[in-house]
Structures are given as C-alpha cells and as structure tokens.
Design a protein around this motif. Structure first.
Motif, PDB file in Angstrom:
ATOM      1  N   GLN A 126     -29.417 -34.341  -1.814  1.00 39.22           N
ATOM      2  CA  GLN A 126     -30.201 -34.750  -2.987  1.00 39.22           C
ATOM      3  C   GLN A 126     -31.702 -34.580  -2.727  1.00 39.22           C
ATOM      4  N   ASN A 150     -19.486 -34.552  -2.996  1.00 29.05           N
ATOM      5  CA  ASN A 150     -18.975 -35.615  -3.864  1.00 29.05           C
ATOM      6  C   ASN A 150     -17.464 -35.556  -3.973  1.00 29.05           C
ATOM      7  N   GLN A 208     -26.849 -27.391  -4.915  1.00 29.46           N
ATOM      8  CA  GLN A 208     -26.103 -28.155  -5.915  1.00 29.46           C
ATOM      9  C   GLN A 208     -24.618 -27.999  -5.715  1.00 29.46           C
ATOM     10  N   LEU A 235     -23.664 -30.199  -2.900  1.00 32.35           N
ATOM     11  CA  LEU A 235     -23.601 -31.590  -3.321  1.00 32.35           C
ATOM     12  C   LEU A 235     -22.322 -31.875  -4.090  1.00 32.35           C
ATOM     13  N   ARG A 239     -24.942 -36.524   1.474  1.00 33.83           N
ATOM     14  CA  ARG A 239     -25.322 -36.485   0.055  1.00 33.83           C
ATOM     15  C   ARG A 239     -26.803 -36.809  -0.125  1.00 33.83           C
ATOM     16  N   LYS A 240     -27.321 -37.780   0.671  1.00 35.69           N
ATOM     17  CA  LYS A 240     -28.736 -38.116   0.566  1.00 35.69           C
ATOM     18  C   LYS A 240     -29.613 -36.935   0.962  1.00 35.69           C
ATOM     19  N   ILE A 263     -32.456 -30.903  -2.885  1.00 32.92           N
ATOM     20  CA  ILE A 263     -32.460 -30.429  -4.280  1.00 32.92           C
ATOM     21  C   ILE A 263     -33.749 -30.845  -4.975  1.00 32.92           C
ATOM     22  N   ALA A 264     -34.197 -32.084  -4.758  1.00 30.57           N
ATOM     23  CA  ALA A 264     -35.456 -32.535  -5.366  1.00 30.57           C
ATOM     24  C   ALA A 264     -36.634 -31.708  -4.853  1.00 30.57           C
TER      25      ALA A 264
END
Length: 628
Positions: free
Chosen positions: A382, A450, A443, A446, A378-379, A385-386
């Motif tokens: 993320q 989750n 996304q 991700l 997940r990190k 995505i950033a």
C-alpha cells in the motif's frame, strides 16, 4: 565609592556630592536638587569631580563587560542546546518508529528545545547589537567629553594662576619700590640736616629721593592694576567660567547615570520580550507529553508486527499401528516442521515459479515483499502504491507543463524551438508509462496478498498447511512413491498457502508457453528450466531437482511458442542481463509472450543461422500490434 558590585551602579550619581550634600547624598538625592549645580555648590572640588566622573565611566564600562559576558554565556548555552538537539535527533533507521506517540512527543520536545535555543540566540544577538554597542559608544563619547571639559577647566585654572603670579610679582615690586623710596627720603633728610655736605651732595640725595618716590608710585599703580585684573578674572573664573565647566561635567555624569538606567532596563526588556515565546516552548513540551497515548502505541505495535498468520491447530494423534512403517519417519518429520510454517516456509514455492532473472537489473528479487508476513506485506505494498501514485501525479504535471510549453513554442517560434522540448516530452511519457506499469503491477501484488490473507484465515487453509507440510517433507526425502501418491495431492497444493503468486505464469507453462526448442528457459522471470536463479539454494548441476520440477509442472514435451503479434522498437535497447536481448530502433520483432505486469515483453526474431533469438525487452520501448 564602591563600584565593584552591580547594586552600586544605580547610585553613582548620588555618591558624587560628598562635600555639600552629606546625608542627602547618601539617600541618593538632595533637597531642591533641581536648583543645585556642581558649578555653584562644588566650585572648589575640581579634583574630586574629575575622579568621580572617571569612576562613573568605569562603572559604565563594567556594566558593558557584564552584559557582554552574559551574551557570550547565552550564545554558548544556545550552541549547547543546538548540539543537544542534533545528538538526540532520531537516526534515519529509527524513522519508522515515528508513528508511535511517545516517539513523536520526543521529537516535539527536541523541536521545542531547538526553538528555546533560538530565543537564547535572540537574547544574545540583541544584547550585542543594541545594548552593548550603545554602551560602548556612550562610554567613548563620555570619555571624550570629559577630557575636553577637564582640558578647558585646566586652561581656566592656568590663566588664573598666571594672573595671580603677575599680581604677586607686582606686589613684590611695589613693596621693594616703596622701601627704596622710604630709604631715599630718610637719606635726603639726613643730608639736608648735615651742614658738612655741600649743596650739590644734598641735591643729589634729593634727586635720588624723587626718583625712588616715582618708582614707588609706578609700582603702586602697577600693583593696583594687577590687583584689579586678578580680582576681575578670579570673580569671572569662579562665578562663570569654571561653573560652566563643572555644569557640563554634571550633565555628562547625569547622562552616564541615565544611560546605565536605560541599559539595565533595556537588558531586562530583551529577556522579557522572549519570555512569552519561551513560555510557549514550555507549553509545547507539556502538550507533547500530554499527547502520548499508551493504548494507541500498543495498537500500533500490533499493527506493525502482526504477521497475519493464525496459531497452529492441534496436532492430530497418529496411531502408529495403523500407519505404514515406511511412513513413520516421514510423519515424524512433518509433525516437527508443521509448527515452523513461518512466512518463509509458506511462500517458499513462490521462489520456484517467479520470473526473477530479469529483476537483477534493479538489484532486488523481492519487489513484491513476499519475504514479509501477510499484514506487513500489504502495508508495504500500500505504501509503494501511494508512492507510485504521487510520482505519477508529479510526472503528469511535468508532462502537461512540457506540452503547454511546446504549444507556446509552436505558436510563437521566437520564444523557443519546440524540438528542444520534444526529447524531454518523450522522456516524460516514457517515465510516466513505466510508473503506470509499476502501479498496475503492485496493485496486482496487493490483490493477490489480500486473496492469500482470506485463504489464510479459513479453517480449510489451516488444514492444507499441515497437509502440505507433510507432503513437502515426504517429497524432500526423495521418495518416488510419495511423489506419485494419490491424485488429490495436486489440487491440495494449488489451494495451499505455499503455492506460487504467479498463477498466470503457471497456467502458461502448463499450456506449453515455457520452453523453447532446446529446452532451456527463455523467460528471465519464470524461474523454471536450468536458470541458476530459478531455485534458491540449488546449484546448476542439480539434475534430480530439475527432474522433479519438470514432472511437477508438465508431463509432455512443450511445443514452440506461437507468435501473439508483432512489435516495433521505439528506442534502442542494450541487453544487460541474462534473459534479455538487444534491439535497434525501428526493428520489427515477434511477440511471443505479453507483459505480465512487470514491464517486460518476451519477443523473438530470426537470426543468421536459420534459428530464432528469444528474450525480454522493456514494454515501454516497443509498440505492439497483437493478432486478432
């Protein structure tokens, strides 16, 4: 004069007054020193003054060399500090550790050491450009002025010596003429009293006497004249001319002494000017040390390495007397492997159903970071995505700038041709669309990560892990009975952590959207069929494993895919990997599978053999029109 030590430099002026100042000179000054001058007090110390001024300039040169060597040491020290910082800079592979406060503190200390090196360089450069350069110029000027003063004093002394020689010569001539005249007078008197001499002889002696007396008088007058000149010149020499030269030497030496004082103070001021900055560097190091938080670092270690898995539950007791003997070996195997459900074991099924073939274009088959633990995955997602969002923002700004430029060119063609911007604008649009597709894809990754984390944290998921591990061991043994076991195995597989991330693709496979007429895989990303990239660790000729995969996902013959719409190629595309097909600009194709979020669309077109060519093309290269 003891000029070898640095402490004697400030006393050079005092040591010059060795003949008249005695005890006062030893104290560094003299009574009423402002009313005393070298020309008056040291009128007869020409040689000593010459030696003293020379030693004074030598002392100035010695101080200059001292500061030059110190500047070299400062430069060397700064260079070594720079190398120290460079050698201990974190390597690129260590940049991930920068999140820890201790690592950040070390980097800050290195930064302060670099700033400290910069201040040492400032000290060295200032000493070289200002102090040392000024001292060199002053020393050169003082030596030239001293040389002129000594030359002028030498000329004055030469003139006085010449005049004294003339006086001495005139005096000797006068003395000789006077003795000759006295002798001539005596001879005349003797001749005049001698009755044996004729009158003519007497007259001759008288004439000689008169001549010698006249010569004596002339020599006397010349001597008196030279004496007067010598006295006048000597008085002017020792009261006006030579004192003026000595006074200039005094001014020169005082200028040298004053320069030494100013340069010593200036060198100290250079050090003092950087002292506040060096103090701030020290304060920065202290703050760097105070910023270290061991609890925060411990938390970040947990955050970095936490896998997200829950500890294994208790192993259930198995009563062998109540189990099928054939299942004993399988049960033992499942118990031994249930503890090894690591990240690779829990998502190994993902590799079976992922569309990995087309990813060979980009060199990685784990773009969803599925080989990482859930938390780390997940990190990474993320962060990706950033990064994509930042790139989209930058590309959007670039596109907007190109659009404004095009509008300006269209309004005023003299500024430029708008067609020159058209190609860049199209390329920017294409790049922006690809970035948005990638953003949507990650996304989706991700969201699925989750969802997997939520399922992993439930008690039912822990039970499913053990059950699925047991079934996986039984299937791996190749038992046909185990493979066709109770019908509730399939729902358990669907809910376990080992199911595929590509559930949408599985649904399409079960609906008949997988194989073409010849039974081979047409999707380079589905991972099914006979593609050698579909099953990691399996060979192309593993018919048994292919048969198991076919039984697991579809039981009836798959019908040909029906077209979902049409598309037109906006750009030419060259196929560079298995599963993709080339196309020409403007070509019309049938859409048989829409983009699954990876930026590729499956299309089909008729070939010359009354058959069909199917494959994948970039979604951003086509314009699709789907059927209602």
């Amino acid at each position: 004069m003891a000029s070898g030590s640095g402490s004697s430099i400030s006393k050079l002026a005092a040591e010059s007054e060795t003949t008249t100042g005695g005890a006062a000179a030893a104290a560094g000054t003299a009574p009423n020193s402002d009313k005393m001058s070298w020309g008056t007090e040291l009128w007869d110390q020409n040689e000593n003054l010459s030696n003293h001024t020379n030693k004074g300039i030598d002392a100035l040169d010695k101080l200059c060399n001292l500061l030059r060597d110190r500047a070299a040491i400062e430069t060397e020290y700064a260079g070594k500090l720079r190398r120290l910082v460079k050698n201990y800079q974190p390597k690129k592979k260590e940049e991930e550790d920068n999140e820890f406060t201790s690592t950040q503190a070390i980097r800050n200390v290195l930064k302060e050491v670099g700033d400290l090196a910069g201040q040492r360089e400032v000290v060295s450069e200032t000493l070289l450009l200002q102090t040392i350069q000024g001292m060199t110029l002053l020393s050169k000027q003082l030596r030239e002025d001293r040389k002129r003063c000594l030359a002028e004093g030498g000329n004055l002394q030469q003139n006085l010596t010449t005049q004294l020689s003339s006086l001495d010569r005139a005096k000797r001539n006068y003395e000789k003429a006077y003795r000759d005249s006295e002798k001539a007078v005596d001879n005349y008197k003797k001749a005049d009293m001698d009755l044996n001499l004729s009158r003519a002889e007497v007259e001759r002696y008288k004439t000689i006497m008169t001549s010698k007396i006249q010569q004596s008088d002339d020599a006397k007058n010349e001597y008196a004249n030279q004496l007067q000149k010598t006295n006048n010149l000597q008085q002017q020499h020792f009261t006006i001319l030579l004192p003026a030269v000595f006074n200039r030497l005094q001014e020169l030496d005082e200028k040298r002494t004053r320069g030494i004082r100013e340069f010593i103070i200036g060198a100290a001021d250079v050090e003092s000017s950087v002292a506040p900055i060096i103090a701030r560097c020290m304060e920065g190091m202290v703050k760097a040390g105070e910023s270290i938080n061991e609890k925060e670092d411990s938390f970040k270690v947990i955050e970095r390495y936490q896998s997200g898995f829950t500890p294994p539950t208790d192993i259930p007791f198995e009563d062998l007397s109540k189990l099928d003997p054939d299942a004993v070996q399988d049960s033992t195997y499942s118990n031994s492997t249930s503890h090894l459900l690591t990240v690779k074991g829990t998502i190994s099924a993902n590799k079976i159903k992922k569309r990995v073939g087309i990813f060979s274009l980009f060199g990685s088959t784990k773009e969803d970071f599925s080989d990482l633990p859930p938390n780390q995955r997940r990190k990474k997602l993320q962060a990706k995505i950033a990064e994509l969002q930042q790139k989209i923002s930058q590309e959007t700004n670039a596109r907007d700038g190109l659009m404004k430029m095009k509008i300006v060119y269209e309004a005023n063609s003299s500024l430029g041709n708008p067609m020159t911007v058209e190609g860049q604008l199209n390329e920017s649009e294409h790049k922006l669309e690809k970035l948005k597709i990638d953003l949507k894809k990650y996304q989706g990754y991700l969201d699925k990560a989750n969802q997997l984390q939520t399922a992993n944290n439930s008690p039912q998921a822990n039970r499913n892990q053990l059950q699925n591990g047991h079934r996986a061991s039984r299937h791996s043994n190749g038992s046909a009975d185990d493979h066709h076991d109770d019908g509730d195995d399939q729902p358990d597989d669907a809910g376990s952590l080992s199911r595929s991330d590509s559930e949408d693709n599985v649904a399409q496979i079960q609906n008949g959207h997988n194989n073409n007429n010849n039974g081979s895989s047409a999707s380079p990303e589905s991972g099914l069929g006979t593609s050698h990239t579909s099953l990691p660790g399996s060979g192309q000729g593993s018919a048994n494993e292919n048969a198991i995969g076919e039984d697991a996902y579809y039981e009836t013959e798959v019908e040909p895919l029906q077209p979902l719409g049409t598309c037109r190629a906006l750009y030419p595309f060259e196929a560079t990997s298995e599963g993709s097909i080339p196309m020409n600009e403007g070509e019309e194709l049938q859409v048989i599978e829409i983009d699954q979020g990876d930026g590729w669309t499956r299309v089909r077109r008729a070939n010359n053999s009354n058959g069909w060519d199917e494959g994948f093309v970039p979604t951003s290269y086509i314009e699709c029109t789907l059927f209602a």
